[in-house]
Enzyme design. Structure first.
Site, PDB file in Angstrom:
ATOM      1  N   HIS A  69      33.593   1.450 -14.259  1.00  0.00           N
ATOM      2  CA  HIS A  69      32.604   0.348 -15.122  1.00  0.00           C
ATOM      3  C   HIS A  69      31.615   0.503 -14.186  1.00  0.00           C
ATOM      4  O   HIS A  69      31.460  -0.816 -13.563  1.00  0.00           O
ATOM      5  CB  HIS A  69      34.248  -1.108 -15.145  1.00  0.00           C
ATOM      6  CG  HIS A  69      34.710  -1.025 -15.936  1.00  0.00           C
ATOM      7  ND1 HIS A  69      34.877  -0.967 -17.565  1.00  0.00           N
ATOM      8  CD2 HIS A  69      36.344  -1.065 -15.379  1.00  0.00           C
ATOM      9  CE1 HIS A  69      36.171  -0.889 -18.168  1.00  0.00           C
ATOM     10  NE2 HIS A  69      36.781  -1.338 -17.063  1.00  0.00           N
ATOM     11  N   ASN A  86      45.212   2.669  -9.399  1.00  0.00           N
ATOM     12  CA  ASN A  86      43.060   2.774 -10.590  1.00  0.00           C
ATOM     13  C   ASN A  86      43.311   1.749  -9.889  1.00  0.00           C
ATOM     14  O   ASN A  86      43.649   0.561  -9.625  1.00  0.00           O
ATOM     15  CB  ASN A  86      44.990   2.610 -11.692  1.00  0.00           C
ATOM     16  CG  ASN A  86      43.813   2.416 -12.669  1.00  0.00           C
ATOM     17  OD1 ASN A  86      42.490   3.865 -13.068  1.00  0.00           O
ATOM     18  ND2 ASN A  86      43.226   1.961 -14.086  1.00  0.00           N
ATOM     19  N   GLU A 122      44.217  -2.069  -9.972  1.00  0.00           N
ATOM     20  CA  GLU A 122      43.394  -3.038  -8.863  1.00  0.00           C
ATOM     21  C   GLU A 122      44.372  -3.930  -8.068  1.00  0.00           C
ATOM     22  O   GLU A 122      43.939  -5.063  -7.627  1.00  0.00           O
ATOM     23  CB  GLU A 122      42.985  -4.300 -10.141  1.00  0.00           C
ATOM     24  CG  GLU A 122      42.076  -3.711 -10.660  1.00  0.00           C
ATOM     25  CD  GLU A 122      41.797  -3.994 -12.166  1.00  0.00           C
ATOM     26  OE1 GLU A 122      42.171  -5.806 -12.083  1.00  0.00           O
ATOM     27  OE2 GLU A 122      41.288  -3.668 -13.443  1.00  0.00           O
ATOM     28  N   GLU A 139      38.616   4.310 -17.217  1.00  0.00           N
ATOM     29  CA  GLU A 139      37.999   3.297 -18.168  1.00  0.00           C
ATOM     30  C   GLU A 139      35.790   3.238 -18.425  1.00  0.00           C
ATOM     31  O   GLU A 139      35.620   2.031 -17.942  1.00  0.00           O
ATOM     32  CB  GLU A 139      38.216   2.315 -17.525  1.00  0.00           C
ATOM     33  CG  GLU A 139      39.715   1.616 -17.326  1.00  0.00           C
ATOM     34  CD  GLU A 139      39.974   0.587 -16.350  1.00  0.00           C
ATOM     35  OE1 GLU A 139      39.892  -0.764 -16.871  1.00  0.00           O
ATOM     36  OE2 GLU A 139      41.453   0.414 -16.284  1.00  0.00           O
ATOM     37  N   ASP A 193      32.642   2.673 -18.458  1.00  0.00           N
ATOM     38  CA  ASP A 193      31.731   2.428 -19.598  1.00  0.00           C
ATOM     39  C   ASP A 193      30.272   2.252 -18.571  1.00  0.00           C
ATOM     40  O   ASP A 193      30.506   1.763 -17.396  1.00  0.00           O
ATOM     41  CB  ASP A 193      32.258   1.167 -20.452  1.00  0.00           C
ATOM     42  CG  ASP A 193      33.097   0.137 -20.281  1.00  0.00           C
ATOM     43  OD1 ASP A 193      32.569  -0.113 -18.925  1.00  0.00           O
ATOM     44  OD2 ASP A 193      33.682  -0.760 -20.080  1.00  0.00           O
TER      45      ASP A 193
HETATM   46  O1  G3I Z   1      46.773 -11.475 -27.457  1.00  0.00           O
HETATM   47  C1  G3I Z   1      45.385 -12.396 -27.471  1.00  0.00           C
HETATM   48  C2  G3I Z   1      45.950 -12.419 -28.953  1.00  0.00           C
HETATM   49  O2  G3I Z   1      47.559 -13.377 -29.314  1.00  0.00           O
HETATM   50  C3  G3I Z   1      44.785 -13.818 -29.143  1.00  0.00           C
HETATM   51  O3  G3I Z   1      44.333 -14.448 -30.064  1.00  0.00           O
HETATM   52  C4  G3I Z   1      43.573 -13.072 -28.966  1.00  0.00           C
HETATM   53  C5  G3I Z   1      41.797 -14.548 -28.105  1.00  0.00           C
HETATM   54  O4  G3I Z   1      40.676 -14.329 -28.117  1.00  0.00           O
HETATM   55  O5  G3I Z   1      43.051 -13.029 -27.102  1.00  0.00           O
HETATM   56  C6  G3I Z   1      44.423 -12.062 -27.178  1.00  0.00           C
HETATM   57  O6  G3I Z   1      44.381 -12.020 -25.651  1.00  0.00           O
HETATM   58  C7  G3I Z   1      43.560 -10.630 -24.937  1.00  0.00           C
HETATM   59  C8  G3I Z   1      43.689  -9.422 -25.298  1.00  0.00           C
HETATM   60  O7  G3I Z   1      42.503  -8.876 -24.616  1.00  0.00           O
HETATM   61  C9  G3I Z   1      44.284  -9.182 -26.767  1.00  0.00           C
HETATM   62  O8  G3I Z   1      43.250  -8.646 -26.853  1.00  0.00           O
HETATM   63  C10 G3I Z   1      42.294 -11.818 -23.951  1.00  0.00           C
HETATM   64  O9  G3I Z   1      41.589 -12.617 -24.596  1.00  0.00           O
HETATM   65  C11 G3I Z   1      41.500 -10.516 -23.862  1.00  0.00           C
HETATM   66  O10 G3I Z   1      40.357 -11.533 -22.128  1.00  0.00           O
HETATM   67  C12 G3I Z   1      42.060  -9.104 -23.748  1.00  0.00           C
HETATM   68  O11 G3I Z   1      40.949  -8.933 -22.477  1.00  0.00           O
HETATM   69  C13 G3I Z   1      41.344  -7.683 -21.848  1.00  0.00           C
HETATM   70  C14 G3I Z   1      41.377  -7.667 -20.436  1.00  0.00           C
HETATM   71  O12 G3I Z   1      41.658  -6.042 -20.098  1.00  0.00           O
HETATM   72  C15 G3I Z   1      42.104  -8.567 -19.829  1.00  0.00           C
HETATM   73  O13 G3I Z   1      41.693  -8.526 -18.268  1.00  0.00           O
HETATM   74  C16 G3I Z   1      40.137  -6.600 -22.973  1.00  0.00           C
HETATM   75  O14 G3I Z   1      40.727  -6.023 -24.136  1.00  0.00           O
HETATM   76  C17 G3I Z   1      40.769  -5.278 -21.806  1.00  0.00           C
HETATM   77  O15 G3I Z   1      39.682  -4.253 -22.435  1.00  0.00           O
HETATM   78  C18 G3I Z   1      40.537  -5.546 -20.742  1.00  0.00           C
HETATM   79  O16 G3I Z   1      40.804  -3.932 -19.946  1.00  0.00           O
HETATM   80  C19 G3I Z   1      41.033  -4.329 -18.446  1.00  0.00           C
HETATM   81  C20 G3I Z   1      41.425  -3.157 -17.713  1.00  0.00           C
HETATM   82  O17 G3I Z   1      42.864  -3.178 -18.252  1.00  0.00           O
HETATM   83  C21 G3I Z   1      41.974  -2.571 -16.402  1.00  0.00           C
HETATM   84  N1  G3I Z   1      40.456  -3.202 -16.115  1.00  0.00           N
HETATM   85  C22 G3I Z   1      39.152  -3.599 -16.653  1.00  0.00           C
HETATM   86  C23 G3I Z   1      39.693  -3.657 -17.901  1.00  0.00           C
HETATM   87  C24 G3I Z   1      38.012  -5.030 -18.262  1.00  0.00           C
HETATM   88  O18 G3I Z   1      38.451  -5.973 -17.887  1.00  0.00           O
END
Ligand code: G3I
Length: 364
Positions: A249, A213, A172, A278, A280
């Site tokens: 996405h 990517n 990104e 990715e 969806d």
């Molecule tokens: O790790 C913490 C944990 O300690 C805490 O308890 C919990 C409470 O909400 O949060 C956890 O962190 C989360 C993290 O995922 C790990 O699970 C974050 O809140 C959450 O915002 C984060 O979201 C991820 C997101 O990237 C972050 O930008 C999504 O799961 C993941 O699907 C998403 O993936 C991205 C790709 O990497 C790049 N392209 C876009 C895609 C979708 O946004």
């Protein structure tokens, strides 16, 4: 026309090996619904169909779900021939405290993939998001930050050396208008951080395929054209970039990117691999049959773009079950973005992808 790729798709034979004890397919059916693990003898998984069509079919994996949810684990093991860690290879996950690495969850996924004959996409080395706070709040000089990035790439790629098929080295880097994203990396290191990152990753694992990517680059637009110009320049400078990942996405309220094959061909013409990394397709809730059909069409458009492009190597979905989707947490009022519902019942989109793969295999 697409050439034959040498692909090896995982089989259920290896299911009981690896980091987790996996259930048998019959024990894995979530709700008693027609989930993909309950197949007749002639039915094929997406991974198996992808093998015949010359593309790997992958999924992002949520490691908490993999540990806790046996039906999820069984589908992840059987339905796909590649996996991507949804979060556990990101910088904040592997180095939450400076100098102290936690590779355990990512190692578990690599072991799971090996046990199931799957390839691993490494995601991701250089990104503006999910960085550890010691890094974002550290007020480092440009020279210090460059050293920190060099060490991060060297250590992470080195840790997984020989185990990663494709790395998303840079994620990104662009804005939708084609300008470069004003990230900590661009601000402090200038645009040369991208070439440096690829060179450092290549030094650490010369056999891994190295990708840039991004999202909103499915069709021909300002952002994908800027990405094209960047990778053309990198190639000219002999920077070791191998491929371009198109995230995919989508939203049923957008027009599906019907020019995706033309777009991917531009990268193919430069001698690069491509991949859908990715996929969806989210839906404004509630779901109805029109939206479900639109979703199936959008998934199909993405896959067909890949199938029509000679060196498009894989089609990865960003999770397969709505139970663990990132979408509702980010897009209020939207959801149902995956190929299967919360109970792993397949949707029209799953059927559409199966049919596309069968047709593509028949053309070979
Ligand atoms: O790790 C913490 C944990 O300690 C805490 O308890 C919990 C409470 O909400 O949060 C956890 O962190 C989360 C993290 O995922 C790990 O699970 C974050 O809140 C959450 O915002 C984060 O979201 C991820 C997101 O990237 C972050 O930008 C999504 O799961 C993941 O699907 C998403 O993936 C991205 C790709 O990497 C790049 N392209 C876009 C895609 C979708 O946004």
């Amino acid at each position: 026309m697409k050439a034959t790729h040498a692909v090896v798709v995982g089989t259920a034979v290896a299911l009981l090996a690896g980091a987790f004890t996996l259930p048998t397919a019959s024990a894995a059916t979530g709700s008693g619904g027609p989930g993909p693990v309950k197949k007749g003898s002639s039915a094929r998984t997406l991974g198996e169909l992808g093998d015949r069509a010359g593309v790997r079919i992958g999924t992002a994996v949520d490691m908490s779900a993999l540990a806790a949810d046996a039906p999820y684990r069984a589908v992840a093991a059987t339905e796909f021939s590649a996996v991507t860690p949804e979060n556990v290879m990101k910088w904040e996950a592997v180095e939450p405290t400076r100098g102290t690495y936690d590779w355990a969850p990512a190692d578990q996924l690599v072991d799971f993939a090996r046990a199931n004959g799957q390839q691993v996409r490494g995601h991701t080395l250089v990104w503006h998001s999910q960085l550890p706070s010691w890094l974002t709040e550290g007020d480092f000089s440009a020279a210090e930050l460059r050293d920190i990035l060099h060490r991060h790439i060297t250590d992470e790629v080195g840790h997984f050396k020989g185990k990663i098929w494709q790395w998303d080295v840079v994620n990104e880097a662009f804005n939708d208008d084609g300008t470069m994203r004003d990230s900590i990396w661009l601000q402090k290191l200038g645009p040369g951080y991208i070439a440096d990152a690829f060179r450092w990753a290549h030094q650490a694992d010369p056999k891994a395929k190295l990708y840039i990517n991004d999202y909103n680059v499915e069709g021909v637009n300002a952002k994908s054209t800027a990405l094209l110009a960047l990778v053309a320049e990198l190639k000219k400078q002999h920077v070791p970039v191998d491929g371009v990942g198109v995230q995919g996405h989508l939203d049923v309220t957008y027009d599906a990117p019907h020019d995706i094959a033309a777009n991917l061909q531009r990268f193919d013409d430069l001698g690069l691999e491509t991949a859908i990394t990715e996929a969806d397709v989210r839906i404004p809730l509630p779901v109805d049959s029109t939206k479900t059909e639109a979703q199936a069409e959008a998934y199909s458009v993405l896959l067909q773009g890949c199938l029509l492009t000679e060196h498009c190597t894989d089609f990865t979905v960003w999770g397969f079950s709505d139970k663990y989707s990132w979408v509702p947490g980010v897009f209020k009022g939207e959801g149902s973005a995956n190929l299967m519902d919360e109970n792993l019942r397949t949707k029209a989109a799953y059927t559409a992808l199966s049919q596309d793969l069968k047709l593509a295999a028949g053309r070979r």
